[in-house]
Design a protein around this motif. Structure first.
Motif, PDB file in Angstrom:
ATOM      1  N   UNK A   1      35.768  48.085  31.378  1.00 57.50           N
ATOM      2  CA  UNK A   1      34.345  47.908  31.698  1.00 57.50           C
ATOM      3  C   UNK A   1      33.614  47.211  30.560  1.00 57.50           C
ATOM      4  N   UNK A   2      33.956  47.561  29.320  1.00 57.15           N
ATOM      5  CA  UNK A   2      33.314  46.925  28.174  1.00 57.15           C
ATOM      6  C   UNK A   2      33.722  45.460  28.046  1.00 57.15           C
ATOM      7  N   UNK A   3      34.937  45.121  28.496  1.00 63.02           N
ATOM      8  CA  UNK A   3      35.389  43.728  28.456  1.00 63.02           C
ATOM      9  C   UNK A   3      34.859  42.919  29.635  1.00 63.02           C
ATOM     10  N   UNK A   4      34.660  43.574  30.789  1.00 66.05           N
ATOM     11  CA  UNK A   4      34.219  42.858  31.986  1.00 66.05           C
ATOM     12  C   UNK A   4      32.758  42.450  31.921  1.00 66.05           C
ATOM     13  N   UNK A   5      31.947  43.151  31.149  1.00 67.69           N
ATOM     14  CA  UNK A   5      30.515  42.847  31.022  1.00 67.69           C
ATOM     15  C   UNK A   5      30.097  43.144  29.587  1.00 67.69           C
TER      16      UNK A   5
ATOM     17  N   UNK B   1      21.304  49.595  32.072  1.00 73.37           N
ATOM     18  CA  UNK B   1      21.102  49.850  33.502  1.00 73.37           C
ATOM     19  C   UNK B   1      21.279  48.571  34.317  1.00 73.37           C
ATOM     20  N   UNK B   2      20.748  47.474  33.813  1.00 78.15           N
ATOM     21  CA  UNK B   2      20.914  46.190  34.487  1.00 78.15           C
ATOM     22  C   UNK B   2      22.368  45.748  34.416  1.00 78.15           C
ATOM     23  N   UNK B   3      23.001  45.975  33.272  1.00 79.48           N
ATOM     24  CA  UNK B   3      24.411  45.623  33.142  1.00 79.48           C
ATOM     25  C   UNK B   3      25.295  46.415  34.075  1.00 79.48           C
ATOM     26  N   UNK B   4      24.964  47.685  34.299  1.00 79.20           N
ATOM     27  CA  UNK B   4      25.740  48.495  35.230  1.00 79.20           C
ATOM     28  C   UNK B   4      25.617  47.976  36.654  1.00 79.20           C
ATOM     29  N   UNK B   5      24.411  47.573  37.047  1.00 76.88           N
ATOM     30  CA  UNK B   5      24.233  47.004  38.391  1.00 76.88           C
ATOM     31  C   UNK B   5      25.070  45.739  38.564  1.00 76.88           C
ATOM     32  N   UNK B   6      25.127  44.889  37.530  1.00 73.74           N
ATOM     33  CA  UNK B   6      25.949  43.688  37.609  1.00 73.74           C
ATOM     34  C   UNK B   6      27.432  44.036  37.625  1.00 73.74           C
ATOM     35  N   UNK B   7      27.812  45.084  36.905  1.00 70.20           N
ATOM     36  CA  UNK B   7      29.205  45.521  36.906  1.00 70.20           C
ATOM     37  C   UNK B   7      29.626  46.007  38.290  1.00 70.20           C
TER      38      UNK B   7
ATOM     39  N   UNK C   1      28.563  44.864  41.093  1.00 72.16           N
ATOM     40  CA  UNK C   1      28.778  43.668  41.916  1.00 72.16           C
ATOM     41  C   UNK C   1      30.091  42.980  41.549  1.00 72.16           C
ATOM     42  N   UNK C   2      30.347  42.848  40.255  1.00 70.31           N
ATOM     43  CA  UNK C   2      31.540  42.115  39.816  1.00 70.31           C
ATOM     44  C   UNK C   2      32.830  42.893  40.057  1.00 70.31           C
ATOM     45  N   UNK C   3      32.774  44.225  39.970  1.00 70.17           N
ATOM     46  CA  UNK C   3      33.979  45.053  40.087  1.00 70.17           C
ATOM     47  C   UNK C   3      33.925  45.919  41.352  1.00 70.17           C
ATOM     48  N   UNK C   4      33.475  45.315  42.440  1.00 75.29           N
ATOM     49  CA  UNK C   4      33.322  46.081  43.677  1.00 75.29           C
ATOM     50  C   UNK C   4      34.652  46.627  44.188  1.00 75.29           C
ATOM     51  N   UNK C   5      35.745  45.972  43.862  1.00 76.74           N
ATOM     52  CA  UNK C   5      37.058  46.414  44.339  1.00 76.74           C
ATOM     53  C   UNK C   5      37.748  47.363  43.358  1.00 76.74           C
ATOM     54  N   UNK C   6      37.083  47.730  42.278  1.00 73.97           N
ATOM     55  CA  UNK C   6      37.679  48.613  41.273  1.00 73.97           C
ATOM     56  C   UNK C   6      36.722  49.769  40.980  1.00 73.97           C
ATOM     57  N   UNK C   7      36.722  50.794  41.822  1.00 78.85           N
ATOM     58  CA  UNK C   7      35.771  51.895  41.630  1.00 78.85           C
ATOM     59  C   UNK C   7      35.956  52.638  40.322  1.00 78.85           C
ATOM     60  N   UNK C   8      37.175  52.698  39.783  1.00 79.76           N
ATOM     61  CA  UNK C   8      37.390  53.399  38.518  1.00 79.76           C
ATOM     62  C   UNK C   8      36.617  52.741  37.379  1.00 79.76           C
ATOM     63  N   UNK C   9      36.550  51.415  37.381  1.00 78.98           N
ATOM     64  CA  UNK C   9      35.788  50.701  36.350  1.00 78.98           C
ATOM     65  C   UNK C   9      34.297  50.949  36.518  1.00 78.98           C
ATOM     66  N   UNK C  10      33.840  50.997  37.763  1.00 81.71           N
ATOM     67  CA  UNK C  10      32.430  51.281  38.022  1.00 81.71           C
ATOM     68  C   UNK C  10      32.071  52.683  37.538  1.00 81.71           C
ATOM     69  N   UNK C  11      32.939  53.646  37.796  1.00 77.41           N
ATOM     70  CA  UNK C  11      32.699  55.005  37.314  1.00 77.41           C
ATOM     71  C   UNK C  11      32.712  55.053  35.787  1.00 77.41           C
ATOM     72  N   UNK C  12      33.549  54.243  35.165  1.00 77.98           N
ATOM     73  CA  UNK C  12      33.574  54.203  33.704  1.00 77.98           C
ATOM     74  C   UNK C  12      32.247  53.676  33.152  1.00 77.98           C
ATOM     75  N   UNK C  13      31.711  52.630  33.777  1.00 77.27           N
ATOM     76  CA  UNK C  13      30.399  52.141  33.366  1.00 77.27           C
ATOM     77  C   UNK C  13      29.307  53.166  33.598  1.00 77.27           C
TER      78      UNK C  13
END
Length: 276
Positions: free
Chosen positions: A63-67, A227-233, A235-247
């Motif tokens: 998550x830190x590398x993706x955004x 908070x804005x970065x999490x919203x973008x994450x 969108x970008x990682x919609x197919x990876x819920x584990x990364x979204x939960x990490x953010x």
């Protein structure tokens, strides 16, 4: 012969109700923390309630590398410290002026402060946007903070706390030669410490959870809040819920720590007597 304490139906219903409330509050936090730390293969299994097994920090690192969440994290910390600090200073000064010095019209001024609570924040977005843009502060840290240097609710909370304090103590300090600022810092605020911490927590949580204004006034990802970065994450990682939960865990962690460490002051502040 030992007496068996009779259990009342009302007590059982009360405990069941409290247990249900705790479950509703704790369950989302549990799901977020566990899912964020599970391997992505385990999360993909689609369990309704994740079970802690082999935990890893790979999702957090991804998550830190993706955004640019690390940079946005620092921006959010700076915004929270600056905004909450400014709101506490202005609220303490305003509440002191509304309680201790005797001057004509302070009731009207307090009514105007309360009136600001009736205005939805969305109604002030356009004037604030034009002001900040006109000052050349768009896409800057100061532009995010400057419309929120004061908060009506913080003024109200500290005013009610100051009203509950013994006025004789303030008068004695003034007779001993204390000026208004010294009386506020060394007499009034120490006696209202629980309410001050409660106001600080409210200001900090409001600043940390801000989303719409930082999204509107900033353009570059490096100057946006977490908070804005999490919203973008999302969108970008919609197919990876584990990364979204990490953010989400990264965003949730400071609020949890703030509430846990400030719980004692928070309860004392909210349970204190309110004077009108």
């Amino acid at each position: 012969m030992n007496r068996v304490k009779r259990i009342r139906p009302g007590s059982v219903a009360r405990w069941l109700w409290l247990g249900a409330v705790v479950l509703v509050v704790v369950l989302p936090v549990y799901v977020t923390v566990v899912t964020a730390l599970l391997p992505r293969s385990d999360v993909a299994a689609g369990r309704l309630l994740p079970v802690p097994g082999r935990l890893t920090l790979d999702n957090v690192r991804f998550a830190l590398d993706a955004a640019p969440l690390a940079r946005q994290y620092l921006v959010s910390v700076a915004v929270t410290v600056g905004q909450a600090g400014a709101q506490l200073v202005t609220a303490a000064l305003a509440a002191y002026a509304l309680v201790f010095p005797r001057w004509r019209g302070r009731g009207i001024v307090f009514g105007l402060v309360l009136a600001t609570l009736a205005f939805p924040g969305e109604s002030l977005v356009i004037p604030n946007f034009e002001l900040v843009t006109g000052l050349g502060l768009r896409d800057t840290l100061l532009g995010v903070v400057i419309p929120y240097l004061a908060a009506g609710y913080a003024v109200f909370l500290l005013r009610q706390a100051f009203l509950a304090l013994p006025r004789e103590t303030w008068e004695a300090a003034r007779l001993d030669g204390c000026g208004d600022l010294r009386a506020l810092l060394h007499v009034v605020l120490p006696m209202a410490r629980p309410q001050l911490v409660t106001a600080a927590m409210w200001c900090a949580l409001s600043a940390w959870n801000g989303y719409f204004w930082p999204l509107l006034i900033t353009d570059s990802p490096q100057r946006r809040t977490i908070q804005v970065g999490l919203a973008q994450l999302v969108v970008d990682q919609a197919t990876s819920p584990a990364v979204i939960y990490a953010g989400t865990l990264l965003v949730l962690l400071p609020t949890l720590l703030l509430v846990l460490f400030g719980q004692r002051f928070l309860v004392r502040g909210l349970a204190s007597r309110v004077t009108t």
